[in-house]
Design an enzyme around this catalytic site. Structure first.
Site, mmCIF file in Angstrom:
data_model
loop_
_atom_site.group_PDB
_atom_site.id
_atom_site.type_symbol
_atom_site.label_atom_id
_atom_site.label_comp_id
_atom_site.label_asym_id
_atom_site.label_seq_id
_atom_site.Cartn_x
_atom_site.Cartn_y
_atom_site.Cartn_z
ATOM 1 N N GLN A 22 -25.368 150.832 115.768
ATOM 2 C CA GLN A 22 -26.001 149.845 116.646
ATOM 3 C C GLN A 22 -27.221 150.235 117.254
ATOM 4 O OE1 GLN A 22 -22.070 150.354 119.090
ATOM 5 N NE2 GLN A 22 -22.603 148.099 119.667
ATOM 6 N N ARG A 79 -22.897 160.929 124.035
ATOM 7 C CA ARG A 79 -21.999 160.492 122.809
ATOM 8 C C ARG A 79 -22.823 159.752 121.966
ATOM 9 N NH1 ARG A 79 -17.413 156.133 122.221
ATOM 10 N NH2 ARG A 79 -16.633 156.871 120.474
ATOM 11 N N ASN A 167 -13.534 156.192 116.123
ATOM 12 C CA ASN A 167 -13.586 155.399 117.344
ATOM 13 C C ASN A 167 -12.922 154.201 117.274
ATOM 14 O OD1 ASN A 167 -15.303 154.473 119.831
ATOM 15 N ND2 ASN A 167 -15.635 152.711 118.458
ATOM 16 N N GLU A 168 -11.955 154.066 117.980
ATOM 17 C CA GLU A 168 -11.228 152.800 118.286
ATOM 18 C C GLU A 168 -10.447 152.439 116.523
ATOM 19 O OE1 GLU A 168 -13.411 149.656 119.677
ATOM 20 O OE2 GLU A 168 -13.282 150.520 121.730
ATOM 21 N N ASN A 300 -11.380 154.264 125.631
ATOM 22 C CA ASN A 300 -12.301 153.092 125.740
ATOM 23 C C ASN A 300 -11.781 152.090 126.645
ATOM 24 O OD1 ASN A 300 -14.252 154.707 124.521
ATOM 25 N ND2 ASN A 300 -14.346 153.211 122.650
ATOM 26 N N TYR A 302 -12.311 148.131 128.740
ATOM 27 C CA TYR A 302 -13.358 147.271 129.537
ATOM 28 C C TYR A 302 -12.556 146.133 130.147
ATOM 29 C CZ TYR A 302 -16.869 149.016 126.091
ATOM 30 O OH TYR A 302 -17.679 149.813 125.586
ATOM 31 N N GLU A 361 -16.008 155.347 126.778
ATOM 32 C CA GLU A 361 -16.809 154.008 126.764
ATOM 33 C C GLU A 361 -16.037 153.188 127.950
ATOM 34 O OE1 GLU A 361 -17.098 151.538 123.474
ATOM 35 O OE2 GLU A 361 -17.475 153.059 122.175
ATOM 36 N N TRP A 408 -20.886 152.959 128.697
ATOM 37 C CA TRP A 408 -21.156 152.162 127.418
ATOM 38 C C TRP A 408 -22.190 150.933 127.927
ATOM 39 C CZ3 TRP A 408 -21.180 152.807 122.500
ATOM 40 C CH2 TRP A 408 -21.867 151.808 121.527
ATOM 41 N N GLU A 415 -24.732 144.325 119.218
ATOM 42 C CA GLU A 415 -23.398 144.525 119.885
ATOM 43 C C GLU A 415 -22.606 143.578 118.535
ATOM 44 O OE1 GLU A 415 -21.361 145.955 121.818
ATOM 45 O OE2 GLU A 415 -19.849 144.339 121.217
ATOM 46 N N TRP A 416 -22.410 144.266 117.464
ATOM 47 C CA TRP A 416 -21.656 144.010 116.170
ATOM 48 C C TRP A 416 -21.737 142.548 116.326
ATOM 49 C CZ3 TRP A 416 -21.054 148.296 114.222
ATOM 50 C CH2 TRP A 416 -20.873 149.579 115.107
HETATM 51 C C1 FCB Z 1 -16.437 148.954 121.777
HETATM 52 C C2 FCB Z 1 -17.162 149.542 120.751
HETATM 53 C C3 FCB Z 1 -18.616 149.789 121.277
HETATM 54 C C4 FCB Z 1 -19.148 148.724 121.914
HETATM 55 C C5 FCB Z 1 -18.152 148.246 123.056
HETATM 56 C C6 FCB Z 1 -18.641 146.915 123.828
HETATM 57 O O1 FCB Z 1 -15.038 148.241 121.131
HETATM 58 O O2 FCB Z 1 -16.569 150.925 120.531
HETATM 59 O O3 FCB Z 1 -19.385 149.988 120.000
HETATM 60 O O4 FCB Z 1 -19.612 147.605 121.064
HETATM 61 O O5 FCB Z 1 -16.917 147.661 122.582
#
Ligand code: FCB
Length: 458
Positions: A22, A79, A167-168, A300, A302, A361, A408, A415-416
């Site tokens: 990223q 991180r 990660n995830e 993580n 959100y 995150e 985060w 952003e992917w």
């Molecule tokens: C998470 C990811 C991170 C970022 C956030 C918004 O799933 O681990 O890289 O893209 O979402």
């Protein structure tokens, strides 16, 4: 202490997070191999606006400047993730020494600045060479991960003392291989299930290697844990919560904590025809390896998801979602629900009893840009941090052993699948000039770190 003051323990770790693909750019420099995200973003139509991480934040060249930024904010920890194909361009075999040196210098720079490095070994940029051999769907990729872990922890293990393996894993498996929105982009649950398994196996195999090469270090994994609620109290909607938590959370956390794979989720997958040969990828000893005790759990978080099932008995409808305004929804289309953070931390702690937890995150996407004076007044993001940190504080009062929090993200980045359209940074990035501007949320965070707490009014 007034009721609206949130003080944190002295040793609480305040950080910010990023991930290699990223921010780094330099996708084909200094011997780096191609990753699945290079391949994916270079395939037209996969990423919004056909954005790529070719340059991203150019952190590969600007890392000194970025450390200064962290220092300026007073971060206690950073991180970041390590790009596997920078270390092993083909995934295994020959080590790319220049790649090792990049991270070695970064780590030295962080330590000099008094910032503790938290290194994530896998934040999604699998070497394409391994994908060509089947990727995480095959066991040999978990074996290659062991080789990679060996190489990087030998090099950095004397200085990095906090390690996150994966990660995830749920996002790796389900979004990369079933939903197909992330690399490698498959839409095939029959592939995604062995993927979900081999990433966890890779995690389990890596833990003892990290411990051997990095004495006195702490090792954990980061899970994405969403907060799900049923749209109504119909049995179908309630079952949708069970199914969602099962597939996205328990499928990973149950084996991690030695409970094996959850029977209800296996039954779902069987019913859906996703396990034609059962779980034949499980070999003797694997479940013990996956359950190797860890030192912490990274979470993580959100947003909340209010879930419904398609089935008919959906009465009465009680949809709790908030009105779709920027106070309530971020630009990712994610509902803001700080209570959900308290919920997931409590759920993971009281259910599995990890020794301690980090929020690895948490953050919000808003595109608030610099005004004519160059100030980024990102009030919505700032409010998001306040309410979510109040939730972290609350669970700590209830006995959840929280050890730290990572925003985060340190800065806006790739952003992917959304490319550069979504901005999660507490620092603004102008992707044309690579200028960084500290946003107001970051100024607030800086103060919080300085005072080791905040008041709801400030
Ligand atoms: C998470 C990811 C991170 C970022 C956030 C918004 O799933 O681990 O890289 O893209 O979402």
């Amino acid at each position: 202490m007034s009721q609206n003051t949130y003080n944190f323990p002295k040793e609480f770790i305040w950080g910010a997070a990023t991930a290699s693909y990223q921010i780094e750019g330099a996708w084909n420099e200094d011997g780096k191999g191609e990753s699945i995200w290079d391949r994916f973003s270079h395939t037209p139509g996969k990423v919004n606006n056909n954005d790529t991480g070719d340059i991203a934040n150019d952190h590969y060249h600007l890392w000194r400047k970025d450390i200064n930024l962290m220092k300026e904010l007073g971060l206690k920890a950073y991180r970041f993730s390590i790009s596997w194909p920078r270390i092993l361009p083909k995934g295994r075999g020959k080590i790319n020494q220049i790649g090792i040196e990049f991270y070695s210098k970064l780590v030295d720079g962080l330590l000099e600045a008094g910032i503790t490095p938290f290194a994530t070994l896998y934040h999604w940029d699998l070497p394409q060479a391994l994908q060509d051999e089947g990727g995480w769907e095959v066991r040999s990729t978990a074996e290659a991960f062991v080789e990679y872990t060996e190489a990087i922890t030998r090099a950095l293990g004397d200085r990095v003392k906090d390690w996150i393996t994966i990660n995830e894993p749920a996002v790796v498996a389900w979004i990369g291989n079933d939903i197909g929105e992330h690399a490698p982009g498959y839409q095939d649950m029959r592939r995604a299930i062995p993927v979900s398994y081999h990433v966890m196996l890779a995690h389990g195999w890596a833990v003892p290697i990290i411990r051997r090469n990095s004495p006195n270090s702490e090792v954990g994994i980061t899970l994405n844990v969403g907060w799900r609620e049923a749209a109504s109290n119909s049995s179908f909607d309630l079952d949708a919560v069970r199914e969602g938590d099962g597939k996205w959370t328990r499928w990973f956390s149950d084996p991690l904590y030695g409970r094996g794979y959850p029977a209800d989720v296996i039954a779902d997958f069987e019913k859906q025809g996703y396990l034609p040969k059962g779980m034949d990828f499980i070999k003797e000893g694997d479940l013990n390896a996956i359950a190797t005790p860890t030192d912490f759990l990274g979470v993580n978080y959100y947003n909340r998801e209010v879930v419904r099932s398609d089935a008919s008995d959906n009465e009465p409808q009680t949809v709790f979602e908030k009105p779709k305004t920027p106070e309530n929804w971020t630009e990712m289309g994610w509902e803001i629900y700080p209570e959900g953070l308290a919920g997931v931390l409590g759920m993971m702690y009281f259910d599995y009893k990890p020794l301690k937890l980090y929020v690895t995150e948490n953050g919000a996407s808003y595109s608030t840009a610099p005004d004519e004076n160059g100030v980024v007044n990102d009030t919505y993001r700032l409010d998001y941090y306040k309410t979510h940190l109040a939730a972290v504080h609350r669970v700590m009062q209830a006995g959840v052993p929280m050890a730290g929090y990572f925003a985060w993200s340190l800065m806006d980045n790739f952003e992917w699948a959304k490319g550069y359209a979504q901005r999660f940074g507490i620092v603004w990035v102008n992707f044309e000039t690579q200028e960084r501007i500290i946003k107001e949320s970051a100024n607030w965070y800086k103060n919080l770190i300085k005072n080791n707490g905040f008041s709801a009014q400030s």
